[in-house]
Design a protein around this motif. Structure first.
Motif, PDB file in Angstrom:
ATOM      1  N   ASP A  59     -23.957 -30.065  17.492  1.00 40.14           N
ATOM      2  CA  ASP A  59     -25.029 -29.078  17.548  1.00 40.14           C
ATOM      3  C   ASP A  59     -24.484 -27.821  16.883  1.00 40.14           C
ATOM      4  O   ASP A  59     -23.534 -27.218  17.382  1.00 40.14           O
ATOM      5  CB  ASP A  59     -25.429 -28.776  18.992  1.00 40.14           C
ATOM      6  N   ILE A  60     -25.086 -27.428  15.768  1.00 41.01           N
ATOM      7  CA  ILE A  60     -24.578 -26.332  14.949  1.00 41.01           C
ATOM      8  C   ILE A  60     -25.650 -25.255  14.834  1.00 41.01           C
ATOM      9  O   ILE A  60     -26.786 -25.549  14.486  1.00 41.01           O
ATOM     10  CB  ILE A  60     -24.199 -26.835  13.541  1.00 41.01           C
ATOM     11  N   THR A  61     -25.270 -24.009  15.115  1.00 41.44           N
ATOM     12  CA  THR A  61     -26.149 -22.869  14.889  1.00 41.44           C
ATOM     13  C   THR A  61     -25.517 -22.032  13.797  1.00 41.44           C
ATOM     14  O   THR A  61     -24.443 -21.461  13.981  1.00 41.44           O
ATOM     15  CB  THR A  61     -26.309 -22.030  16.170  1.00 41.44           C
ATOM     16  N   ALA A  62     -26.192 -21.982  12.651  1.00 40.18           N
ATOM     17  CA  ALA A  62     -25.683 -21.226  11.508  1.00 40.18           C
ATOM     18  C   ALA A  62     -26.801 -20.364  10.959  1.00 40.18           C
ATOM     19  O   ALA A  62     -27.821 -20.881  10.492  1.00 40.18           O
ATOM     20  CB  ALA A  62     -25.169 -22.173  10.424  1.00 40.18           C
TER      21      ALA A  62
ATOM     22  N   GLY B  42     -19.034 -20.134  20.114  1.00 31.95           N
ATOM     23  CA  GLY B  42     -19.819 -21.112  20.864  1.00 31.95           C
ATOM     24  C   GLY B  42     -21.039 -21.610  20.120  1.00 31.95           C
ATOM     25  O   GLY B  42     -21.945 -22.181  20.718  1.00 31.95           O
ATOM     26  N   HIS B  43     -21.076 -21.428  18.798  1.00 33.72           N
ATOM     27  CA  HIS B  43     -22.217 -21.866  18.004  1.00 33.72           C
ATOM     28  C   HIS B  43     -22.112 -23.323  17.569  1.00 33.72           C
ATOM     29  O   HIS B  43     -23.036 -23.833  16.924  1.00 33.72           O
ATOM     30  CB  HIS B  43     -22.373 -20.977  16.766  1.00 33.72           C
ATOM     31  N   VAL B  44     -21.015 -23.974  17.885  1.00 31.42           N
ATOM     32  CA  VAL B  44     -20.829 -25.384  17.526  1.00 31.42           C
ATOM     33  C   VAL B  44     -20.442 -26.147  18.785  1.00 31.42           C
ATOM     34  O   VAL B  44     -19.524 -25.749  19.497  1.00 31.42           O
ATOM     35  CB  VAL B  44     -19.731 -25.539  16.448  1.00 31.42           C
TER      36      VAL B  44
ATOM     37  N   PHE C 245     -29.013 -26.972  13.855  1.00 31.44           N
ATOM     38  CA  PHE C 245     -28.937 -28.333  13.350  1.00 31.44           C
ATOM     39  C   PHE C 245     -28.354 -29.218  14.442  1.00 31.44           C
ATOM     40  O   PHE C 245     -27.438 -28.811  15.152  1.00 31.44           O
ATOM     41  CB  PHE C 245     -28.000 -28.438  12.142  1.00 31.44           C
ATOM     42  N   THR C 246     -28.859 -30.430  14.549  1.00 36.11           N
ATOM     43  CA  THR C 246     -28.240 -31.460  15.366  1.00 36.11           C
ATOM     44  C   THR C 246     -27.980 -32.623  14.419  1.00 36.11           C
ATOM     45  O   THR C 246     -28.918 -33.202  13.873  1.00 36.11           O
ATOM     46  CB  THR C 246     -29.153 -31.905  16.522  1.00 36.11           C
ATOM     47  N   VAL C 247     -26.700 -32.909  14.197  1.00 39.87           N
ATOM     48  CA  VAL C 247     -26.334 -33.916  13.206  1.00 39.87           C
ATOM     49  C   VAL C 247     -25.391 -34.941  13.810  1.00 39.87           C
ATOM     50  O   VAL C 247     -24.673 -34.667  14.779  1.00 39.87           O
ATOM     51  CB  VAL C 247     -25.671 -33.273  11.963  1.00 39.87           C
TER      52      VAL C 247
END
Length: 134
Positions: A59-62, A37-39, A67-69
């Motif tokens: 919305d990416i959590t790494a 659920g990180h993307v 990041f919101t791209v």
């Protein structure tokens, strides 16, 4: 014999795009992040086989970084970082949020982050003295 030029794809699997855009080192890491659920694609959780198109918002959590791209392009292959950065555009809100977090970490580092290796004899005595009291 002339070969027709290969047109860029109109859509691409999200796990493959995350790998090609260099948010994750491998496709399997990208798949794990999607399952965890990180993307999010346009605000909703998705499966790794979901297609991403130019204009979509991710919305990416790494690795503790969000990041919101906006997707600007697609690429079937993993290219150098300079070319991978052309595949997306980070929003201004995301940039300021990352800078704020980075500044907060610089001003208040995680306790013990400056410690390296094994404790010294003096530090070990202090640790044992503290833990023996409780």
């Amino acid at each position: 014999m002339n070969r027709p030029e290969k047109l860029p794809p109109a859509q691409q699997r999200i796990d493959k795009w995350l790998w090609a855009a260099r948010f994750f080192k491998t496709r399997s890491l990208a798949t794990e992040a999607i399952h965890a659920g990180h993307v999010k694609l346009n605000g909703t959780t998705v499966k790794p086989a979901r297609d991403v198109r130019p204009g979509d918002t991710l919305d990416i959590t790494a690795a503790d970084t969000r990041f919101t791209v906006e997707v600007k392009g697609l690429n079937e292959q993993r290219r150098p970082a300079s070319e991978a950065q052309a595949l997306y555009e980070e929003t201004e809100e995301s940039k300021t949020r990352r800078e704020t977090v980075k500044e907060a970490q610089r001003l208040a580092p995680t306790p013990g982050s400056d410690l390296r290796g094994r404790p010294t004899k003096k530090a070990r005595r202090q640790i044992h003295g503290f833990s023996d009291k409780y």
